[in-house]
Design a protein around this motif. Structure first.
Motif, PDB file in Angstrom:
ATOM      1  N   ALA A   8      37.134  60.250  54.640  1.00 19.13           N
ATOM      2  CA  ALA A   8      37.847  59.941  55.885  1.00 19.13           C
ATOM      3  C   ALA A   8      36.940  60.052  57.104  1.00 19.13           C
ATOM      4  O   ALA A   8      37.225  59.439  58.145  1.00 19.13           O
ATOM      5  N   GLY A   9      35.886  60.831  57.024  1.00 21.62           N
ATOM      6  CA  GLY A   9      34.961  60.948  58.151  1.00 21.62           C
ATOM      7  C   GLY A   9      35.634  61.489  59.395  1.00 21.62           C
ATOM      8  O   GLY A   9      36.248  62.555  59.380  1.00 21.62           O
ATOM      9  N   ASP A  10      35.539  60.731  60.491  1.00 27.63           N
ATOM     10  CA  ASP A  10      36.131  61.164  61.764  1.00 27.63           C
ATOM     11  C   ASP A  10      37.633  60.961  61.820  1.00 27.63           C
ATOM     12  O   ASP A  10      38.291  61.410  62.766  1.00 27.63           O
ATOM     13  N   LEU A  11      38.197  60.283  60.834  1.00 28.87           N
ATOM     14  CA  LEU A  11      39.632  60.034  60.828  1.00 28.87           C
ATOM     15  C   LEU A  11      40.383  61.341  60.559  1.00 28.87           C
ATOM     16  O   LEU A  11      40.025  62.087  59.661  1.00 28.87           O
TER      17      LEU A  11
ATOM     18  N   THR B   9      33.380  67.983  53.791  1.00 28.93           N
ATOM     19  CA  THR B   9      34.463  67.754  54.752  1.00 28.93           C
ATOM     20  C   THR B   9      33.924  67.851  56.169  1.00 28.93           C
ATOM     21  O   THR B   9      33.365  68.882  56.545  1.00 28.93           O
ATOM     22  N   PRO B  10      34.084  66.817  56.988  1.00 23.45           N
ATOM     23  CA  PRO B  10      33.543  66.860  58.346  1.00 23.45           C
ATOM     24  C   PRO B  10      34.342  67.794  59.249  1.00 23.45           C
ATOM     25  O   PRO B  10      35.560  67.863  59.165  1.00 23.45           O
ATOM     26  N   ASN B  11      33.618  68.542  60.090  1.00 22.42           N
ATOM     27  CA  ASN B  11      34.225  69.438  61.084  1.00 22.42           C
ATOM     28  C   ASN B  11      35.153  70.466  60.441  1.00 22.42           C
ATOM     29  O   ASN B  11      36.182  70.833  61.013  1.00 22.42           O
ATOM     30  N   ALA B  12      34.783  70.934  59.267  1.00 19.83           N
ATOM     31  CA  ALA B  12      35.566  71.994  58.629  1.00 19.83           C
ATOM     32  C   ALA B  12      35.163  73.325  59.241  1.00 19.83           C
ATOM     33  O   ALA B  12      34.043  73.795  59.055  1.00 19.83           O
TER      34      ALA B  12
ATOM     35  N   ASP C 178      37.618  64.007  63.683  1.00 18.70           N
ATOM     36  CA  ASP C 178      37.291  64.200  65.096  1.00 18.70           C
ATOM     37  C   ASP C 178      38.288  65.161  65.738  1.00 18.70           C
ATOM     38  O   ASP C 178      39.476  64.848  65.829  1.00 18.70           O
ATOM     39  N   PRO C 179      37.838  66.336  66.212  1.00 17.54           N
ATOM     40  CA  PRO C 179      38.781  67.281  66.811  1.00 17.54           C
ATOM     41  C   PRO C 179      39.515  66.718  68.022  1.00 17.54           C
ATOM     42  O   PRO C 179      40.668  67.089  68.284  1.00 17.54           O
TER      43      PRO C 179
ATOM     44  N   ALA D 104      42.535  54.058  58.895  1.00 16.46           N
ATOM     45  CA  ALA D 104      41.711  53.861  60.090  1.00 16.46           C
ATOM     46  C   ALA D 104      42.179  52.643  60.894  1.00 16.46           C
ATOM     47  O   ALA D 104      42.282  52.699  62.122  1.00 16.46           O
ATOM     48  N   LYS D 105      42.493  51.573  60.202  1.00 13.17           N
ATOM     49  CA  LYS D 105      42.923  50.342  60.875  1.00 13.17           C
ATOM     50  C   LYS D 105      44.207  50.553  61.651  1.00 13.17           C
ATOM     51  O   LYS D 105      44.371  50.024  62.775  1.00 13.17           O
ATOM     52  N   HIS D 106      45.122  51.327  61.089  1.00 12.56           N
ATOM     53  CA  HIS D 106      46.444  51.489  61.696  1.00 12.56           C
ATOM     54  C   HIS D 106      46.625  52.844  62.387  1.00 12.56           C
ATOM     55  O   HIS D 106      47.739  53.176  62.785  1.00 12.56           O
ATOM     56  N   ARG D 107      45.527  53.608  62.483  1.00 11.36           N
ATOM     57  CA  ARG D 107      45.528  54.888  63.221  1.00 11.36           C
ATOM     58  C   ARG D 107      46.581  55.845  62.655  1.00 11.36           C
ATOM     59  O   ARG D 107      47.430  56.369  63.375  1.00 11.36           O
TER      60      ARG D 107
END
Length: 420
Positions: A229-232, A92-95, A259-260, A200-203
């Motif tokens: 999800a990465g940075d999403l 998990t990114p930025n956990a 992304d925080p 991601a496309k629709h934010r």
């Protein structure tokens, strides 16, 4: 002069929760009359003899002297670090502990997160069937549920093209329940990647209800959403209730990843709402580290010979032997979602069936339409009873469905005579 009537919130009329609703109340009335009920309506392991693992119980007992004060609104620092470490192991990114929220079960956190997200009229994409708390929390926070269909003929897996077609300017989030309640479907990685691309496309915010993440059968696998999800921005929910059989402890968590900078305002909103309720149950939080980084106690229950596996086998075998049922075999979670087919399905109403089953056979199930599906030929059962009890339940179900089929055949014959 009579007392004034206390009016309730109008939107409550849109909310359904039949898992603990009218049928459950009727079951209690029958119990009060001395009738013994077999209740398959709630995924409540403790009610079927399961216990929370001993090392979790010891973790609470060893810290009971430390449980009197309030803690931070997001949870005990050590508990949040344990959750963050668990998610980092998953990729998990930025956990980080700062982005973990501990709540009184996942249920509270679902409500809190939707309250932080939604303005009146905003839309949330939900699976159909869904766990009805998701619909209720969306409605009660002035949002609008919009359902993407997960059809039995597709293994109860969603169609990404349909999900994207439902996105509107008011859409704020996509909710996934994986493994799924009520169907037991486990979502493959390729499908999740397509849903991430839509978000991601629709934010859109991704909201992943993963409370059953380690309850898997045969060769099924669990793919967590956050690493894909990465940075999403992604909010992943978990807890002690199901995998660790500790429903009554009311310990759940949500991890905000991605992304925080993209989710900073949402993070602050959740923190504010968490502060308004002061904090979550403190004693249960001391069991989180032991649960996530201690002995695995669920795998054996889900393997051949294990109690959950054998209860699931009893459902599968009973449906295979039935003249009236079909089933998408659950790959995970604690439920099965059989469908009624053939002659018995003619004129079938799931609520009327559940009531008849309760009144005549002392078995409590949940009508399928309670999970926000348009069809009325399914019902949900839990996999928690002993396998022998599961087989007995389906013997009783078959008797009720036999009667339905006989009535349908008699009605059809009468109509043919009248038309001749």
């Amino acid at each position: 002069m009579s007392a004034p009537t206390v009016k309730t919130r109008e939107r409550l009329s849109e909310v359904r929760y039949e898992i603990r609703g009218e049928l459950a109340r009727r079951a209690r009335e029958l119990e009060a009359q001395g009738r013994k009920q077999i209740k398959l309506n709630i995924g409540n392991p403790g009610a079927f003899g399961f216990r929370a693992p001993e090392h979790l119980q010891r973790a609470i007992a060893d810290h009971i002297a430390d449980t009197d004060p309030y803690t931070h609104q997001q949870g005990l620092p050590a508990a949040r670090e344990a959750i963050a470490a668990f998610h980092r192991q998953r990729g998990t990114p930025n956990a980080s502990p700062e982005r973990v929220f501990v709540g009184n079960g996942v249920s509270e956190l679902i409500d809190l997160s939707l309250r932080a997200l939604l303005n009146p009229g905003d839309e949330v994409l939900l699976p159909s069937p869904d766990y009805p708390l998701w619909s209720a929390a969306t409605i009660l926070n002035d949002g609008r549920p919009v359902y993407y269909t997960c059809n039995p003929e597709d293994g109860f897996l969603p169609d990404p093209e349909q999900i994207e077609a439902l996105v509107s300017p008011r859409t704020r989030a996509i909710v996934l329940i994986n493994p799924n309640n009520p169907t037991g479907a486990a979502y493959p990685r390729a499908l999740l990647e397509k849903i991430v691309a839509i978000a991601a496309k629709h934010r859109l915010l991704l909201m992943a209800d993963e409370i059953y993440d380690s309850i898997l059968y045969d060769d099924a696998t669990f793919q967590p959403l956050a690493p894909l999800a990465g940075d999403l921005p992604c909010l992943s929910f978990g807890g002690l209730s199901k995998v660790h059989r500790a429903c009554g402890w009311r310990v759940g968590w949500a991890v905000l990843s991605g992304d925080p900078m993209a989710s900073g305002d949402f993070h602050h909103a959740m923190d504010l709402l968490g502060a308004l309720r002061l904090c979550a149950n403190v004693p249960g939080q001391f069991a989180i580290d032991a649960a996530l980084h201690g002995e695995d106690t669920i795998a054996a229950l889900c393997a051949p010979g294990g109690r959950l596996y054998e209860a699931r086998r009893a459902v599968v075998d009973s449906v295979a032997a039935s003249r009236h049922l079909e089933l998408v075999t659950p790959a995970g979670a604690l439920y099965a979602f059989p469908g009624v087919v053939g002659t018995a399905a003619k004129g079938f109403d799931d609520h009327a069936f559940a009531l008849e089953l309760l009144e005549t056979e002392d078995v409590l199930v949940v009508p399928g339409s309670s999970f926000n599906v348009p069809y009325r030929n399914h019902f949900r059962v839990t996999l928690l009873p002993q396998p022998a009890d599961v087989r007995e339940v389906f013997t009783r179900i078959e008797r009720v469905l036999d009667r339905h089929a006989e009535r349908a055949e008699a009605t059809g014959a009468a109509r043919r005579v009248a038309a001749a």
